[in-house]
Design a protein around this motif. Sequence first.
Motif, mmCIF file in Angstrom:
data_model
loop_
_atom_site.group_PDB
_atom_site.id
_atom_site.type_symbol
_atom_site.label_atom_id
_atom_site.label_comp_id
_atom_site.label_asym_id
_atom_site.label_seq_id
_atom_site.Cartn_x
_atom_site.Cartn_y
_atom_site.Cartn_z
ATOM 1 N N VAL A 155 0.981 -0.976 -0.056
ATOM 2 C CA VAL A 155 0.106 0.105 0.048
ATOM 3 C C VAL A 155 0.887 1.197 0.057
ATOM 4 O O VAL A 155 1.315 1.169 0.751
ATOM 5 C CB VAL A 155 -1.103 0.416 1.163
ATOM 6 N N SER A 157 -0.653 4.549 -0.482
ATOM 7 C CA SER A 157 -0.880 5.580 0.395
ATOM 8 C C SER A 157 -2.449 5.187 0.644
ATOM 9 O O SER A 157 -3.204 4.387 0.183
ATOM 10 C CB SER A 157 -0.997 6.505 -1.064
ATOM 11 N N ARG A 158 -1.935 6.020 1.618
ATOM 12 C CA ARG A 158 -3.424 5.740 2.669
ATOM 13 C C ARG A 158 -4.178 7.063 3.409
ATOM 14 O O ARG A 158 -3.769 7.004 4.622
ATOM 15 C CB ARG A 158 -3.720 4.708 3.779
ATOM 16 N N ILE A 163 -6.283 5.736 -1.441
ATOM 17 C CA ILE A 163 -6.067 4.844 -1.420
ATOM 18 C C ILE A 163 -4.659 4.575 -2.458
ATOM 19 O O ILE A 163 -5.964 3.794 -3.664
ATOM 20 C CB ILE A 163 -6.270 3.352 -0.673
ATOM 21 N N THR A 164 -3.794 3.820 -2.351
ATOM 22 C CA THR A 164 -3.427 3.752 -3.574
ATOM 23 C C THR A 164 -2.291 2.053 -3.856
ATOM 24 O O THR A 164 -1.719 1.767 -2.104
ATOM 25 C CB THR A 164 -2.654 4.395 -4.432
ATOM 26 N N TRP A 188 -10.895 5.905 4.844
ATOM 27 C CA TRP A 188 -9.598 5.811 5.558
ATOM 28 C C TRP A 188 -9.082 5.615 6.542
ATOM 29 O O TRP A 188 -7.874 5.570 6.523
ATOM 30 C CB TRP A 188 -9.322 6.352 3.812
ATOM 31 N N THR A 189 -9.780 6.658 6.994
ATOM 32 C CA THR A 189 -9.383 6.726 7.925
ATOM 33 C C THR A 189 -9.627 5.121 9.296
ATOM 34 O O THR A 189 -8.974 5.504 10.202
ATOM 35 C CB THR A 189 -9.812 8.009 9.350
ATOM 36 N N TYR A 193 -10.575 -1.582 8.789
ATOM 37 C CA TYR A 193 -10.964 -1.445 7.148
ATOM 38 C C TYR A 193 -9.887 -2.644 5.480
ATOM 39 O O TYR A 193 -8.223 -1.790 5.999
ATOM 40 C CB TYR A 193 -10.687 0.392 6.250
ATOM 41 N N ILE A 195 -8.087 -4.005 3.189
ATOM 42 C CA ILE A 195 -7.806 -2.800 1.995
ATOM 43 C C ILE A 195 -7.675 -4.485 1.291
ATOM 44 O O ILE A 195 -8.199 -4.133 -0.634
ATOM 45 C CB ILE A 195 -5.968 -3.656 2.303
ATOM 46 N N GLU A 198 -10.885 -3.730 -1.171
ATOM 47 C CA GLU A 198 -10.644 -2.529 -1.989
ATOM 48 C C GLU A 198 -11.490 -2.949 -3.356
ATOM 49 O O GLU A 198 -10.804 -3.979 -4.455
ATOM 50 C CB GLU A 198 -9.443 -1.838 -2.296
#
Length: 361
Positions: A155, A157-158, A163-164, A188-189, A193, A195, A198
């Motif tokens: 991951v 970016s979050r 999210i990437t 995202w916070t 959650y 991933i 997604e």
Amino acid sequence: MNKKIIVILSVLAIIVFAGAVIISVNKNSNSVPVATNTGSTTPTGSSSTSTPTTGGTATTTPNVKTYNNTTHAFSFQYPATYRDTTAERSSNIPLLSLEKGETAIAIKRIVPTASQTYEKALINDVILDPKGDHPESFKEFTSRTINGKQFHWIVTSRFEGLITINYYLKRDKDILVFSTQNRNVPEWTNPAYVIDDEPVHKDLRGMLATLKSATAADTTLEISLFYVNTTSPDFNVSCAATGKVTRIIPKTVATADAALKELFKGPTATEKSQGLISSFDKPLEGSTQDPKPLRDHYIGVTVKNGKATVNFKPDGMTYLNSTACMQESVKTSIEKTLKQFSSITEVVYAINGKVVTDWDA
């Protein structure tokens, strides 16, 4: 029949008909699937086949598109709900850019330097958002096997609804990189959650399950060539003294033909410095016959029932039917090169298709 009963029956008939219509509409509204698998199965929907072309192309069926990149030897399927936006990017152009609403998937390749390991190449490629730093170690990547291929993902970016995720596939000479991006993610916070849940991450895993990627073993072949070896202890007493070298050539069904064409190119400068010489470059010194190299007289080779027939133009006899020593060195190199293949046990020579049986010297 009582009028009241007739009215009741009429109302019931209308209700049954309306229910059937609703069921039919709902059934049709769900007819376009999206790939959400996580492992070894392919995306649901119709498959498609693309015609190989240079570069990357996408062919379409109602539910699935196929991206085929013949330049870098890989292809995969993706849901037709994604739009190809590669041509719309003005900078940092990847091999392929796909978008669907707030989500995007991009594919690129990186080529590690000679001194760079696969692990180091991945660490250098990733810039973590919002820190702007590279991962501290390769341990931050997660390994995942999809349809027999091992990927490493992370991951990247979050942060602030974004999210990437990057997926990496190691190949012989490069690394394929698949990047997903999902914007405006409310969760995202939320530390709970997952991933893996997604939607675009699921789509990517479905695409990777259909990935076909060629490696060197799929596209190349290692062959042996035999040249006269002047450093061999047997060289002073035999013109058949040879040394073996290897070559990597494109894989082909015409293996014998490809091997001979490679043989007739002669040894490399390094191989010559090690005492290997070619008998195919020029006729015997002092000869007034055709001075062209043997490769210019070569027509082809056919293999049938273990017998290889090597066909030349008439001037090929300058090499094949010269002095005894030259004949021996030329034919030995050809025959050892061809007999490395289990399908060949005998070698004969032909001029314009007619097999030669009468040799001088």
